[in-house]
Motif scaffolding. Structure first.
Motif, PDB file in Angstrom:
ATOM      1  N   LEU A   7       0.980  -1.393   0.013  1.00 57.38           N
ATOM      2  CA  LEU A   7      -0.121   0.279   0.549  1.00 57.38           C
ATOM      3  C   LEU A   7       1.011   1.158   0.602  1.00 57.38           C
ATOM      4  O   LEU A   7       1.580   1.858   0.448  1.00 57.38           O
ATOM      5  N   GLU A   9       0.212   5.211   0.631  1.00 52.19           N
ATOM      6  CA  GLU A   9      -0.711   6.455   1.360  1.00 52.19           C
ATOM      7  C   GLU A   9       0.197   6.933   1.164  1.00 52.19           C
ATOM      8  O   GLU A   9       1.453   7.360   1.143  1.00 52.19           O
ATOM      9  N   TRP A  59     -12.629   2.977   0.168  1.00 53.76           N
ATOM     10  CA  TRP A  59     -12.077   1.750  -1.262  1.00 53.76           C
ATOM     11  C   TRP A  59     -13.036   0.193  -0.855  1.00 53.76           C
ATOM     12  O   TRP A  59     -13.322   0.017   0.717  1.00 53.76           O
ATOM     13  N   SER A  82      -7.256   6.176   1.326  1.00 58.76           N
ATOM     14  CA  SER A  82      -9.098   5.853   1.759  1.00 58.76           C
ATOM     15  C   SER A  82      -8.992   6.173   2.888  1.00 58.76           C
ATOM     16  O   SER A  82      -8.011   5.751   4.402  1.00 58.76           O
ATOM     17  N   PHE A  85      -9.006   2.072   5.415  1.00 62.58           N
ATOM     18  CA  PHE A  85      -7.810   1.737   5.430  1.00 62.58           C
ATOM     19  C   PHE A  85      -6.868   0.479   6.329  1.00 62.58           C
ATOM     20  O   PHE A  85      -6.648  -0.572   5.898  1.00 62.58           O
ATOM     21  N   ILE A  89      -5.589  -3.004   5.550  1.00 63.42           N
ATOM     22  CA  ILE A  89      -4.424  -3.077   5.995  1.00 63.42           C
ATOM     23  C   ILE A  89      -3.134  -3.779   5.807  1.00 63.42           C
ATOM     24  O   ILE A  89      -2.351  -4.382   5.704  1.00 63.42           O
ATOM     25  N   VAL A  95       3.684  -1.355   3.728  1.00 70.71           N
ATOM     26  CA  VAL A  95       2.502   0.636   3.745  1.00 70.71           C
ATOM     27  C   VAL A  95       3.929   1.340   3.766  1.00 70.71           C
ATOM     28  O   VAL A  95       4.198   1.273   3.951  1.00 70.71           O
TER      29      VAL A  95
END
Length: 167
Positions: A7, A9, A59, A82, A85, A89, A95
């Motif tokens: 992810l 972010e 999402w 999002s 998350f 996550i 991440v």
């Protein structure tokens, strides 16, 4: 979609969309979650809602789960922000949180067209507050300095996941 899934972010204006495009340009599988997975909904229930607010930009969790469960690609990058998350996550192998200084953020927001989120005064105020507080970005993950050139940002992400930064 990947055997490994990451992810990417960060608050609006940190470069998530640009990173996604650059990963795709380099031949990596990257999903722009803000365009391919997002809708307006309740972050807790997922119930769709009308309007265009930051707080309801979420999402589709079932879609994220299905994409992560598929192993068609060696690695997939999910890029975007999002508010829900926390619901997914834990599915990611890692991440990355893109971060920039306030001057860079303001310059990037200055360049946005008026119809893009973060360009309007009230939206911009919210982005600046969220940049300061970090309240709606993951607390876990590797912070990436996104003030460096785009190629360097992507190279660093690829280095962190131990992939060759091919250009």
């Amino acid at each position: 979609m990947g055997e490994r899934n990451y992810l990417i972010e960060g608050v609006s204006g940190t470069g998530k969309t640009s990173v996604c495009r650059e990963l795709q340009r380099r031949g990596f599988h990257a999903i722009n979650g803000d365009r391919e997975l997002a809708y307006q909904g309740d972050p807790e229930t997922g119930e769709p809602m009308d309007g265009r607010t930051h707080e309801h930009h979420i999402w589709r969790v079932d879609d994220v789960r299905a994409l992560v469960a598929s192993h068609d690609e060696p690695v997939t990058f999910f890029c975007g922000g999002s508010r829900n998350f926390p619901k997914f996550i834990d599915l990611f192998d890692g991440v990355f949180v893109l971060d920039v200084d306030l001057d860079t953020l303001n310059r990037r927001l200055d360049g946005r067209p008026e119809d893009e989120w973060g360009a309007r005064p009230a939206e911009r105020e919210l982005v600046v507050r969220l940049h300061r507080t970090k309240e709606d970005t993951p607390r876990v993950g590797t912070v990436i300095d996104a003030t460096t050139p785009l190629a360097s940002v992507v190279d660093e992400i690829l280095r962190q996941v131990m992939l060759s930064p091919s250009t």
